[in-house]
Design a protein around this motif. Structure first.
Motif, PDB file in Angstrom:
ATOM      1  N   ARG A 366       0.873  -1.188   0.000  1.00  0.00           N
ATOM      2  CA  ARG A 366       0.000   0.000   0.000  1.00  0.00           C
ATOM      3  C   ARG A 366       0.907   1.234   0.000  1.00  0.00           C
ATOM      4  O   ARG A 366       1.679   1.461   0.935  1.00  0.00           O
ATOM      5  N   LEU A 367       0.795   2.007  -1.088  1.00  0.00           N
ATOM      6  CA  LEU A 367       1.610   3.205  -1.268  1.00  0.00           C
ATOM      7  C   LEU A 367       0.699   4.421  -1.139  1.00  0.00           C
ATOM      8  O   LEU A 367      -0.174   4.640  -1.988  1.00  0.00           O
ATOM      9  N   LEU A 368       0.896   5.190  -0.096  1.00  0.00           N
ATOM     10  CA  LEU A 368       0.045   6.334   0.179  1.00  0.00           C
ATOM     11  C   LEU A 368       0.670   7.602  -0.382  1.00  0.00           C
ATOM     12  O   LEU A 368       1.883   7.829  -0.277  1.00  0.00           O
ATOM     13  N   VAL A 369      -0.163   8.442  -0.988  1.00  0.00           N
ATOM     14  CA  VAL A 369       0.259   9.746  -1.497  1.00  0.00           C
ATOM     15  C   VAL A 369      -0.294  10.794  -0.542  1.00  0.00           C
ATOM     16  O   VAL A 369      -1.514  10.932  -0.406  1.00  0.00           O
ATOM     17  N   GLN A 370       0.596  11.531   0.117  1.00  0.00           N
ATOM     18  CA  GLN A 370       0.167  12.431   1.187  1.00  0.00           C
ATOM     19  C   GLN A 370       0.878  13.772   1.075  1.00  0.00           C
ATOM     20  O   GLN A 370       1.705  13.980   0.183  1.00  0.00           O
ATOM     21  N   LEU A 382       4.743  17.310  -0.971  1.00  0.00           N
ATOM     22  CA  LEU A 382       3.988  16.110  -1.286  1.00  0.00           C
ATOM     23  C   LEU A 382       4.958  14.937  -1.214  1.00  0.00           C
ATOM     24  O   LEU A 382       6.157  15.087  -1.477  1.00  0.00           O
ATOM     25  N   GLY A 383       4.447  13.765  -0.868  1.00  0.00           N
ATOM     26  CA  GLY A 383       5.351  12.630  -0.759  1.00  0.00           C
ATOM     27  C   GLY A 383       4.625  11.317  -0.639  1.00  0.00           C
ATOM     28  O   GLY A 383       3.388  11.250  -0.576  1.00  0.00           O
ATOM     29  N   PHE A 384       5.433  10.242  -0.617  1.00  0.00           N
ATOM     30  CA  PHE A 384       4.913   8.881  -0.530  1.00  0.00           C
ATOM     31  C   PHE A 384       5.195   8.290   0.849  1.00  0.00           C
ATOM     32  O   PHE A 384       6.194   8.626   1.493  1.00  0.00           O
ATOM     33  N   VAL A 385       4.305   7.391   1.248  1.00  0.00           N
ATOM     34  CA  VAL A 385       4.473   6.622   2.478  1.00  0.00           C
ATOM     35  C   VAL A 385       4.079   5.187   2.171  1.00  0.00           C
ATOM     36  O   VAL A 385       3.037   4.948   1.553  1.00  0.00           O
ATOM     37  N   ALA A 390      -0.566   0.193  11.004  1.00  0.00           N
ATOM     38  CA  ALA A 390      -1.723   1.074  11.088  1.00  0.00           C
ATOM     39  C   ALA A 390      -1.592   2.199  10.082  1.00  0.00           C
ATOM     40  O   ALA A 390      -0.490   2.564   9.656  1.00  0.00           O
ATOM     41  N   VAL A 391      -2.730   2.748   9.696  1.00  0.00           N
ATOM     42  CA  VAL A 391      -2.726   3.849   8.735  1.00  0.00           C
ATOM     43  C   VAL A 391      -2.013   5.041   9.356  1.00  0.00           C
ATOM     44  O   VAL A 391      -2.357   5.478  10.459  1.00  0.00           O
ATOM     45  N   PRO A 392      -0.976   5.574   8.685  1.00  0.00           N
ATOM     46  CA  PRO A 392      -0.249   6.716   9.252  1.00  0.00           C
ATOM     47  C   PRO A 392      -1.098   7.978   9.189  1.00  0.00           C
ATOM     48  O   PRO A 392      -2.100   8.031   8.466  1.00  0.00           O
ATOM     49  N   PRO A 393      -0.727   9.008   9.928  1.00  0.00           N
ATOM     50  CA  PRO A 393      -1.464  10.278   9.845  1.00  0.00           C
ATOM     51  C   PRO A 393      -1.489  10.781   8.412  1.00  0.00           C
ATOM     52  O   PRO A 393      -0.539  10.577   7.645  1.00  0.00           O
ATOM     53  N   PRO A 394      -2.561  11.446   8.001  1.00  0.00           N
ATOM     54  CA  PRO A 394      -2.676  11.882   6.595  1.00  0.00           C
ATOM     55  C   PRO A 394      -1.739  13.020   6.236  1.00  0.00           C
ATOM     56  O   PRO A 394      -1.573  13.322   5.063  1.00  0.00           O
ATOM     57  N   VAL A 395      -1.132  13.679   7.231  1.00  0.00           N
ATOM     58  CA  VAL A 395      -0.186  14.755   6.953  1.00  0.00           C
ATOM     59  C   VAL A 395       1.061  14.553   7.796  1.00  0.00           C
ATOM     60  O   VAL A 395       1.056  13.836   8.804  1.00  0.00           O
TER      61      VAL A 395
END
Length: 630
Positions: A366-370, A382-385, A390-395
């Motif tokens: 799962r690659l998050l764009v935040q 802007l960056g990737f996580v 657990a789901v990391p904080p959105p910012v």
């Protein structure tokens, strides 16, 4: 009046001029000087000019002022100078001169540009001296020369006595043409592409405003889309007749670099000496021949990877909105400039590789764009996580560059791209051989019946592929590239051989990038503007050097005092180099946007080394240090 060719002994002072655009005018219209300009035709370089008879090509060229439409008829017009054949319309690029090896060219060149002396470069034998031709207004020059060296060349002209293409600007920028000398075995079934730039008259090339960027006289998406068959050999010749650097990137495939050259010489590689690449940087005035065999169907792009050269800012007409609630067709409504489209079709029996009867279950990522608000003053980063629990904080949880994505050759992977931004995005898996639908160019990737969408705000998209080779690659945004890339949406992608684990101490991705989409923005190494790297004497390191700065090539050096240390080149763009290139060399390299190189480095002694990176104009843009300890 006809006169003989003479050599240039001195230069006239450059006169700055900006020719204003004319939008929606009749076929012949008044220029800013009150003269009448004819329309300039664009052409595809498929037919040679002149008449070839008994080993002699006779051609009559004329240079004049005209109206050029880089966005096709109905789009904005640019008043520029161009070449044509006498008695025929002007052309951009100029008439193709293509001849068999050993042909003598007998040319006349008439200067119909009022009040300006025309200086023509490139009309000479490639084993003879480079003899520019000066032609006064209204005069005609005659020239004869024999072409005895095969290759891809060019001819160009200036009305300001510019000594090189870099110093040329304004209406002179389209005075270019291709010159191709075919080998003894005859012409190949190739396509010839000429890169052109129209820019204003700033004294410094890097500060000139781009007005148009074209391939064979047309800007994307107005240029022809090329359809080729699955498994066919596609041959191309590329000529950079502009003042800018252009890293040319092919999506989804490797190509063989068959030759590299310039206006004076062309080095044609042996079959064994050709290297593979997915991105190849072209300096001003350089040429390249390449071969590509498409192995998968679908829609693909071959484009300049400099974000400014495929930007919507190059569109002269209305531009699509990037409002958060609107997801435009990025490829067709937003991208512009130095982009070519390729459709690969299966013309007969299906030769695509079939999946295994019981394919292994894919590894899931799962690659998050935040975002990280106000990281750069008022501007967000802007960056990737990569989500590992657990789901990391959105910012404020991103890293720049994004974390290394470490995959294994021949192991299927399923990457869910989760867009937690308030705007669309798309991710391109740069250098990977994968199905078109997952390539990451929204509005284009896929096929006629299944086109890849962008990843909408607060939505997700699942990407599936199986990397077929180990090497160094990258992943990055392919949506609003100038802003999203420079804001941090990029990272290294490493594919390991089966059974080999990634060792973060010995495997060192060094990612060059730029902070923010501004002129002169800070150059970064792994996100730092003053990087400090620790190594151990005598240990073997693989330096995976990647340039994903939005628009500039960089000259990278690793120095002991002021002398480059030595390292061994082993791969480019994830593909092993041929033996004559895989060797020890000084740690000094010009690397284009989208290029990746692997080097093996063994620090021979303790001490401090210096990292520097320069821009194309020469100033140092990055300084760092490597501390080598016992």
């Amino acid at each position: 009046m006809v006169r003989s060719v003479r050599l240039l002994l001195g230069g006239a002072a450059a006169v700055a001029a900006i020719i204003a655009s004319v939008s929606d005018a009749p076929t012949r219209a008044a220029t800013p000087g009150g003269r009448t300009a004819a329309d300039i035709e664009t052409h595809d370089n498929s037919q040679s000019a002149g008449t070839l008879s008994k080993g002699v090509l006779s051609v009559s060229l004329v240079a004049a002022e005209g109206r050029w439409f880089p966005e096709a008829r109905g789009g904005p017009a640019h008043v520029v100078y161009a070449f044509g054949e006498s008695g025929r319309p002007l052309q951009n690029p100029g008439p193709l001169l293509r001849v068999p090896l050993g042909t003598e060219i007998r040319a006349t060149v008439r200067n119909d540009i009022a009040e300006r002396t025309l200086t023509v470069h490139g009309l000479h034998d490639r084993q003879g001296p480079a003899s520019p031709i000066a032609i006064a207004p209204g005069d005609t020059a005659q020239v004869r020369f024999r072409l005895t060296t095969p290759g891809t060349y060019l001819y160009w002209a200036t009305t300001r006595d510019a000594p090189t293409l870099v110093e040329r600007f304004g209406p002179d920028g389209q005075l270019v043409g291709a010159l191709v000398v075919d080998p003894p075995e005859g012409p190949g079934n190739d396509r010839v592409f000429v890169i052109g730039i129209n820019e204003d008259s700033a004294a410094v090339a890097s500060q000139r405003h781009l007005r148009a960027a074209v391939v064979n006289g047309l800007s994307w998406p107005h240029a022809a889309i090329h359809t080729v068959r699955l498994g066919d050999t596609v041959r191309m010749r590329w000529i950079n007749a502009s003042s800018r650097f252009h890293p040319m990137h092919l999506h989804g495939f490797y190509f063989h670099v068959d030759s590299r050259g310039d206006i004076a010489a062309d080095t044609i590689y042996s079959h064994a000496g050709r290297r593979l690449a997915v991105t190849e940087m072209m300096a001003p005035g350089s040429t390249m021949a390449l071969t590509w065999v498409p192995e998968r169907e679908g829609n693909w792009l071959l484009h300049c990877h400099a974000a400014a050269h495929m930007s919507s800012e190059l569109r002269g007409g209305p531009r699509a909105s990037h409002d958060a609630g609107h997801a435009p067709n990025h490829a067709m409504d937003v991208m512009s400039g130095l982009v070519t489209g390729w459709r690969v079709i299966d013309a007969g029996a299906n030769t695509q590789r079939s999946d295994a009867a019981n394919p292994p279950a894919p590894r899931k990522i799962r690659l998050l764009v935040q975002s990280s608000p106000r990281r750069y003053g008022d501007a967000p980063a802007l960056g990737f996580v990569v989500q590992t629990g657990a789901v990391p904080p959105p910012v404020d949880s991103i890293s720049i560059p994004g974390p290394p994505l470490v995959l294994t050759r021949d192991e299927p992977v399923e990457i869910t791209v989760v867009n937690r931004l308030d705007e669309p995005t798309s991710v391109h898996w740069h250098g990977l051989e994968l199905d078109s639908y997952f390539d990451g160019v929204s509005g284009w990737s896929g096929s006629r019946t299944r086109i890849s969408p962008p990843v909408p705000a607060r939505d997700s998209f699942v990407v599936r592929f199986t990397p077929p080779r180990a090497g160094t690659f990258m992943y990055h945004s392919h949506f609003d590239e100038e802003r999203q890339l420079a804001s941090g949406l990029y990272g290294p992608l490493l594919v390991m051989e089966p059974g080999r684990r990634f060792d973060p101490d010995a495997d060192r991705p060094w990612v060059l990038s730029q902070q923010l989409p501004v002129v002169g923005g800070a150059i970064l190494l792994n996100g730092a503007s003053a990087p400090v790297v620790d190594l151990v004497r005598g240990r073997t390191y693989t330096i995976r050097l990647i340039n994903i700065a939005p628009s500039i090539p960089l000259t990278f050096a690793l120095l002991e005092d002021s002398v480059p240390v030595r390292w061994r080149a082993v791969a480019k763009d994830g593909a092993d180099l041929p033996s004559h290139q895989a060797k020890d060399r000084p740690a000094l390299l010009q690397i284009g946007v989208g290029e990746a190189y692997d080097f093996v480095f063994v620090p021979p002694r303790a001490g401090t080394l210096r990292i520097i990176a320069r821009g194309p104009a020469g100033p140092i843009r990055l300084t760092g240090e490597v501390r080598v300890r016992d």
